[in-house]
Design an enzyme around this catalytic site. Structure first.
Site, short mmCIF file in Angstrom:
data_model
loop_
_atom_site.label_atom_id
_atom_site.label_comp_id
_atom_site.label_asym_id
_atom_site.label_seq_id
_atom_site.Cartn_x
_atom_site.Cartn_y
_atom_site.Cartn_z
N ASP A 77 15.23 13.64 -2.54
CA ASP A 77 15.44 12.87 -1.32
C ASP A 77 16.83 13.07 -0.72
O ASP A 77 17.79 13.40 -1.42
CB ASP A 77 15.27 11.37 -1.61
N HIS A 83 17.61 13.05 -6.21
CA HIS A 83 18.33 13.22 -4.95
C HIS A 83 19.14 14.50 -5.01
O HIS A 83 19.97 14.66 -5.89
CB HIS A 83 19.28 12.04 -4.70
#
Length: 489
Positions: free
Chosen positions: A310, A452
């Site tokens: 992400d 992430h």
């Protein structure tokens, strides 16, 4: 603060419209949520600024992905404007420290200040380029702190003079000798407006320190007019909302400083290139790996795992990650943030060409459940458009920031939502070994794993994850491939 690490992530609050009045001056309120459009990012877009053309641009960003600590932040670092970047960094760190409950901005492992999904708190800081042309750089940071008084929205503009190689406050757009006339005109336009406190207005604008504090959002429109915006409560009662005064080009030009006049000209007639005299703005290498054919793994028959990343793309983490994935012929899904896609479309294009799936993670990482249907649609559609422009293909899946989703969000889009089975909490623990061990220990067949790619430590954990799970017989596939092959089970 390390590049791409803000200790927290902030929501894109969007921008205020930079319309200028036809008369000598015009004032008005931006009541309600003032806000309301600003917090969605649905006001005017950047004034024709294409961030992808800013050589060496880095979007410094950070966020959590957990509703117990909802924060997201992003601001641009432009080579040649280091002093301006430092000013934005300082302001962002102070807001993050206050939100997280830390005194010195050090990384927190929770939201020390008490933010949680039940308290209604959320911090979001986003950026908008006002001007990036010639030797002029202008940026607005918009902060939405839902735990603050009023609407929690605060905006501030930052200006850099490439000719003088100097960062200055917004008031620097106005000549020293014209500031009294400028503030007098502001008072004239504001006094008499419903909710404006005349005594408070005189107090803040007559005092040099107070004047600098409240005149912190000044920008030009494409017609050369100037707009001065005030946060809620700065010149009137909070219930009065946000106030703004617009001056026409003819009115404001005589009051401008030499830098202000150059900024005005670049707003009206942008040169198309930004020249700040930076000597070291190297082009980041972009991997050229291409996928060899379609993924043939049948996840109904073999062990699969969908790694998802992400908040990117980020420099240089995206390129490093793509190289790791290519070594194992692994395919993953990237849930990208729109403002980062706009800054680095070449990285998103490289991710797609390498066989990875590009998903939508909103434009600036707000909690979508707190927005109106129109704001949700704007956040997702603007990001999908940026992805399609970069890759030639619109996304079909999206990940709601913080995993926050409800019937309203689902109804506002045709994209398919994707949550996760394994949360590495890598936004909280910046430790590559810990992140790798979490994935290795918790992953089961057909799991979706949340990571992430904006954190160097998370990217550094990937080789160990790939090596260990490959040895255990796992195939690394995209979310959509996983779903498709399991559909008949």
């Amino acid at each position: 603060m390390r590049k791409n690490t803000l200790l927290s992530s902030l929501i894109l609050v969007g921008s205020l419209a930079l319309t200028a009045a036809c008369a000598s001056g015009r004032s008005g309120t931006e009541s309600g949520q003032g806000g309301a459009t600003a917090s969605s990012g649905s006001a005017t877009d950047d004034q024709g600024v294409d961030p992808a053309k800013i050589k060496g641009l880095d979007i410094v960003t950070d966020s959590s992905e957990h509703g117990s600590c909802p924060y997201a932040a992003g601001y641009p670092a432009v080579p040649g404007a280091e002093a301006m970047t430092a000013a934005m960094e300082k302001d962002v760190q102070q807001r993050l420290a206050a939100f997280l409950g830390t005194d010195d901005g050090e990384q927190a492992t929770d939201c020390g200040g008490g933010a949680d999904s039940g308290s209604g708190q959320e911090l979001n800081i986003s950026h908008q380029f006002l001007i990036a042309s010639g030797d002029v750089l202008g940026v607005r940071l918009s902060t939405l702190d839902r735990g603050a008084a009023g609407d929690g929205l605060a905006t501030r503009t930052y200006w850099y003079d490439g000719a003088a190689k100097a960062y200055g406050p917004p008031l620097g757009l106005v000549a020293d000798g014209a500031r009294e006339s400028f503030t007098t005109a502001l008072k004239k336009e504001l006094k008499g407006q419903e909710g404006v406190d005349a005594g408070q207005l005189d107090e803040v604008l007559d005092d040099s320190a107070g004047r600098s504090a409240v005149l912190d959002d000044i920008a030009f429109g494409t017609d050369g007019g100037m707009r001065v915006s005030f946060d809620r409560g700065e010149v009137g009662v909070p219930a009065g909302g946000r106030y703004a005064v617009s001056f026409s080009k003819d009115t404001i030009t005589p009051w401008l400083s030499p830098f202000g006049k150059r900024a005005q000209q670049q707003a009206m007639h942008p040169s198309g290139t930004l020249e700040l005299g930076a000597t070291d703005a190297p082009e980041e290498p972009v991997p050229t790996h291409r996928a060899s054919g379609e993924d043939t793994a049948d996840c109904a028959k073999v062990k699969c795992v969908a790694l998802t990343f992400d908040d990117g793309p980020a420099v240089p983490e995206a390129a490093t990650l793509l190289n790791h994935l290519a070594q194992y012929k692994a395919r993953v899904t990237f849930f990208t943030v729109g403002q980062n896609v706009a800054a680095h479309p070449e990285l998103v294009r490289a991710e797609a060409k390498a066989g990875h799936e590009i998903g939508n993670h909103s434009w600036n990482h707000p909690d979508l459940t707190r927005l109106t249907p129109e704001q949700i649609t704007y956040q997702l559609n603007r990001t999908s458009e940026a992805i399609k422009n970069a890759t030639g293909k619109a996304p079909t899946v999206f990940r709601p920031p913080y995993g926050a989703i409800d019937a309203k969000v689902k109804a506002a889009t045709t994209l398919s939502p994707v949550l996760w089975d394994v949360d590495t909490e890598d936004w909280k623990y910046r430790d590559a070994a810990k992140v790798a061990q979490t994935v290795i220990a918790k992953t089961e067949p057909n799991d979706v794993v949340l990571m992430h790619d904006i954190h160097p430590t998370s990217v550094a954990a990937v080789p160990e994850i790939l090596r260990t799970l490959t040895a255990r017989g796992y195939h690394f596939v995209t979310v959509s491939h996983l779903r498709a092959t399991l559909a008949g089970r």
